[in-house]
Write an enzyme that holds these catalytic residues in place. Structure first.
Site, mmCIF file in Angstrom:
data_model
loop_
_atom_site.group_PDB
_atom_site.id
_atom_site.type_symbol
_atom_site.label_atom_id
_atom_site.label_comp_id
_atom_site.label_asym_id
_atom_site.label_seq_id
_atom_site.Cartn_x
_atom_site.Cartn_y
_atom_site.Cartn_z
ATOM 1 N N ASN A 9 -0.972 4.308 4.304
ATOM 2 C CA ASN A 9 0.125 3.766 3.350
ATOM 3 C C ASN A 9 -0.320 4.422 1.847
ATOM 4 O O ASN A 9 -1.065 4.007 1.145
ATOM 5 C CB ASN A 9 0.026 2.148 3.313
ATOM 6 C CG ASN A 9 0.945 1.594 2.507
ATOM 7 O OD1 ASN A 9 1.786 2.294 1.789
ATOM 8 N ND2 ASN A 9 1.039 0.458 1.840
ATOM 9 N N TRP A 10 0.664 5.316 1.691
ATOM 10 C CA TRP A 10 0.271 6.264 0.369
ATOM 11 C C TRP A 10 0.739 5.307 -0.956
ATOM 12 O O TRP A 10 0.244 5.457 -1.959
ATOM 13 C CB TRP A 10 1.040 7.438 0.204
ATOM 14 C CG TRP A 10 0.399 8.427 1.297
ATOM 15 C CD1 TRP A 10 -0.491 8.313 2.446
ATOM 16 C CD2 TRP A 10 0.941 9.944 1.217
ATOM 17 N NE1 TRP A 10 -0.380 9.439 3.194
ATOM 18 C CE2 TRP A 10 0.246 10.433 2.347
ATOM 19 C CE3 TRP A 10 1.582 10.621 0.478
ATOM 20 C CZ2 TRP A 10 0.380 11.753 2.682
ATOM 21 C CZ3 TRP A 10 1.932 12.013 0.797
ATOM 22 C CH2 TRP A 10 1.215 12.620 1.829
ATOM 23 N N LYS A 11 1.344 4.169 -0.742
ATOM 24 C CA LYS A 11 2.131 3.392 -1.623
ATOM 25 C C LYS A 11 2.785 4.498 -2.826
ATOM 26 O O LYS A 11 3.299 5.496 -2.518
ATOM 27 C CB LYS A 11 0.869 2.653 -2.467
ATOM 28 C CG LYS A 11 0.204 1.633 -1.425
ATOM 29 C CD LYS A 11 -0.594 0.668 -1.878
ATOM 30 C CE LYS A 11 -1.391 0.043 -0.791
ATOM 31 N NZ LYS A 11 -2.108 -1.241 -1.251
ATOM 32 N N HIS A 94 5.620 -5.357 3.297
ATOM 33 C CA HIS A 94 4.309 -5.082 2.565
ATOM 34 C C HIS A 94 3.998 -6.346 1.578
ATOM 35 O O HIS A 94 5.066 -6.766 0.741
ATOM 36 C CB HIS A 94 4.137 -4.079 2.067
ATOM 37 C CG HIS A 94 2.734 -3.530 1.563
ATOM 38 N ND1 HIS A 94 2.018 -4.292 0.418
ATOM 39 C CD2 HIS A 94 1.585 -3.075 2.188
ATOM 40 C CE1 HIS A 94 0.859 -3.556 0.410
ATOM 41 N NE2 HIS A 94 0.365 -3.181 1.421
ATOM 42 N N GLU A 96 3.145 -6.427 -1.524
ATOM 43 C CA GLU A 96 3.227 -5.753 -2.669
ATOM 44 C C GLU A 96 4.720 -5.651 -2.882
ATOM 45 O O GLU A 96 5.337 -6.080 -3.906
ATOM 46 C CB GLU A 96 2.724 -4.330 -2.981
ATOM 47 C CG GLU A 96 1.339 -4.542 -3.126
ATOM 48 C CD GLU A 96 0.459 -3.080 -2.817
ATOM 49 O OE1 GLU A 96 1.283 -2.061 -2.396
ATOM 50 O OE2 GLU A 96 -0.710 -3.151 -2.689
ATOM 51 N N GLU A 166 -2.525 -8.104 6.888
ATOM 52 C CA GLU A 166 -3.128 -7.647 5.561
ATOM 53 C C GLU A 166 -3.433 -8.942 4.806
ATOM 54 O O GLU A 166 -2.514 -9.425 4.385
ATOM 55 C CB GLU A 166 -2.269 -6.738 4.959
ATOM 56 C CG GLU A 166 -2.101 -5.474 5.855
ATOM 57 C CD GLU A 166 -1.769 -4.342 4.966
ATOM 58 O OE1 GLU A 166 -2.327 -3.214 4.954
ATOM 59 O OE2 GLU A 166 -0.826 -4.477 3.878
ATOM 60 N N GLY A 172 -6.845 -3.494 -1.628
ATOM 61 C CA GLY A 172 -7.059 -2.580 -2.746
ATOM 62 C C GLY A 172 -8.228 -3.358 -3.645
ATOM 63 O O GLY A 172 -8.371 -3.052 -4.998
ATOM 64 N N SER A 212 -8.585 -2.892 2.488
ATOM 65 C CA SER A 212 -9.909 -2.215 2.144
ATOM 66 C C SER A 212 -10.515 -1.815 3.439
ATOM 67 O O SER A 212 -11.619 -1.615 3.347
ATOM 68 C CB SER A 212 -10.812 -3.202 1.477
ATOM 69 O OG SER A 212 -10.141 -3.425 -0.008
ATOM 70 N N GLY A 233 -4.635 1.825 2.983
ATOM 71 C CA GLY A 233 -4.356 2.188 1.456
ATOM 72 C C GLY A 233 -4.842 3.434 0.807
ATOM 73 O O GLY A 233 -4.807 4.511 1.277
ATOM 74 N N GLY A 234 -5.800 2.908 -0.026
ATOM 75 C CA GLY A 234 -6.711 3.777 -0.647
ATOM 76 C C GLY A 234 -7.439 4.834 0.036
ATOM 77 O O GLY A 234 -7.356 6.156 -0.254
HETATM 78 P P1 PGA Z 1 -5.959 -0.774 0.825
HETATM 79 O O1 PGA Z 1 -4.380 -0.966 0.997
HETATM 80 O O2 PGA Z 1 -6.442 -0.138 2.030
HETATM 81 O O3 PGA Z 1 -6.009 0.069 -0.313
HETATM 82 O O4 PGA Z 1 -6.654 -2.061 0.535
HETATM 83 C C1 PGA Z 1 -3.927 -1.326 2.393
HETATM 84 C C2 PGA Z 1 -2.374 -1.536 2.235
HETATM 85 O O5 PGA Z 1 -2.096 -2.289 1.429
HETATM 86 O O6 PGA Z 1 -1.565 -1.310 3.025
#
Ligand code: PGA
Length: 250
Positions: A9-11, A94, A96, A166, A172, A212, A233-234
């Site tokens: 997930n590049w966001k 998601h 966010e 999640e 994050g 994470s 994500g990251g």
């Molecule tokens: P993260 O994000 O791996 O940076 O914690 C995961 C996500 O929000 O899909």
């Protein structure tokens, strides 16, 4: 249980001009993967991503969509537009988007239905906040999110959905849920699906962990019976880290 899927997930990261080379890099780094490999990118990167993924094992996903087919929805993107670009997956709900963009259980449900109707595979995110975990209402909250997300969806369609657990406090933050904490909730999600549909349908659903997940902890998380992959994500922004996670999924 479900098919193993590792999705990045590049966001709101990476530029359209960086996308082609980066997807090629991911494809090379994950060659021979024994799981499905997906890169979910910003809308503006999708067409370059699809071009780069063509002829490789990598699949491309979007990070959102609108539930209406077309019309006066300035700034929105429809399922037909994603299908037209040859996108296969779409992240829905998601945390966010729930937190910053007024996504609700109701719009999540409408988006899942639209994605399925158009042949896109939805990756549906659920998860609790730290306060909810500390108050001991995690499973109650997640049961509600799952019941509302799957409302009105047939068993045949439900089996195509990917669920990503999640925990919001782990996204994050570098704070991963322990493998046991993650397994407990993922198994709980499968039990809710079994109740809504059947054991056999629930077993077909891919349930990912996200929050994470990284090159160091992926193996332990992915060794759990009810964790069928990850939403990353990251660590999806670095091809070597992402490839290590993919290699742990078999
Ligand atoms: P993260 O994000 O791996 O940076 O914690 C995961 C996500 O929000 O899909």
């Amino acid at each position: 249980m479900g098919k193993y899927i590792i999705a990045g997930n590049w966001k709101m990261n990476k530029l359209p001009s960086e996308t082609y080379a980066f997807v090629k890099e991911i494809a090379a780094a994950t060659e021979g993967a024994q799981c499905e490999v997906v890169c979910c990118t910003p809308f503006v990167c999708l067409s370059e991503a699809v071009k780069a993924a063509e002829g490789t094992h990598v699949k491309i996903g979007a990070e959102n969509l609108h539930f209406e087919d077309k019309g006066a929805y300035t700034g929105e993107v429809s399922a037909d537009m994603l299908v037209d670009l040859k996108v296969d997956y779409v992240i829905i709900g998601h945390s966010e988007r729930r937190q910053y963009f007024a996504e609700t259980d109701e719009t999540v449900n409408l988006k899942i239905k639209k994605a399925l109707a158009k042949g896109l595979i939805p990756i549906v995110c659920v998860g609790e906040s730290l306060e909810q975990r500390e108050a001991g209402v995690t499973m109650e909250l997640i049961t509600g999110q799952i019941e509302k997300a799957f409302d009105g969806i047939t068993a045949a369609d439900a089996e195509k959905v990917v669920v990503a657990y999640e925990p919001i406090w782990a996204i994050g933050t570098g704070k991963t849920a322990t493998a046991d904490q993650a397994e407990e909730v993922c198994a709980g999600i499968r039990a809710v699906l079994a109740k809504l549909y059947s054991d056999s349908s629930a077993k077909k659903v891919t349930i990912q962990y996200g929050g994470s997940m990284n090159a160091g902890n992926a193996q332990e998380l992915l060794s759990k019976p009810d964790i069928d992959g990850g939403l990353i994500g990251g660590a999806s922004l670095k091809s070597a880290d992402f490839a290590t996670i993919v290699a742990a999924a078999k």
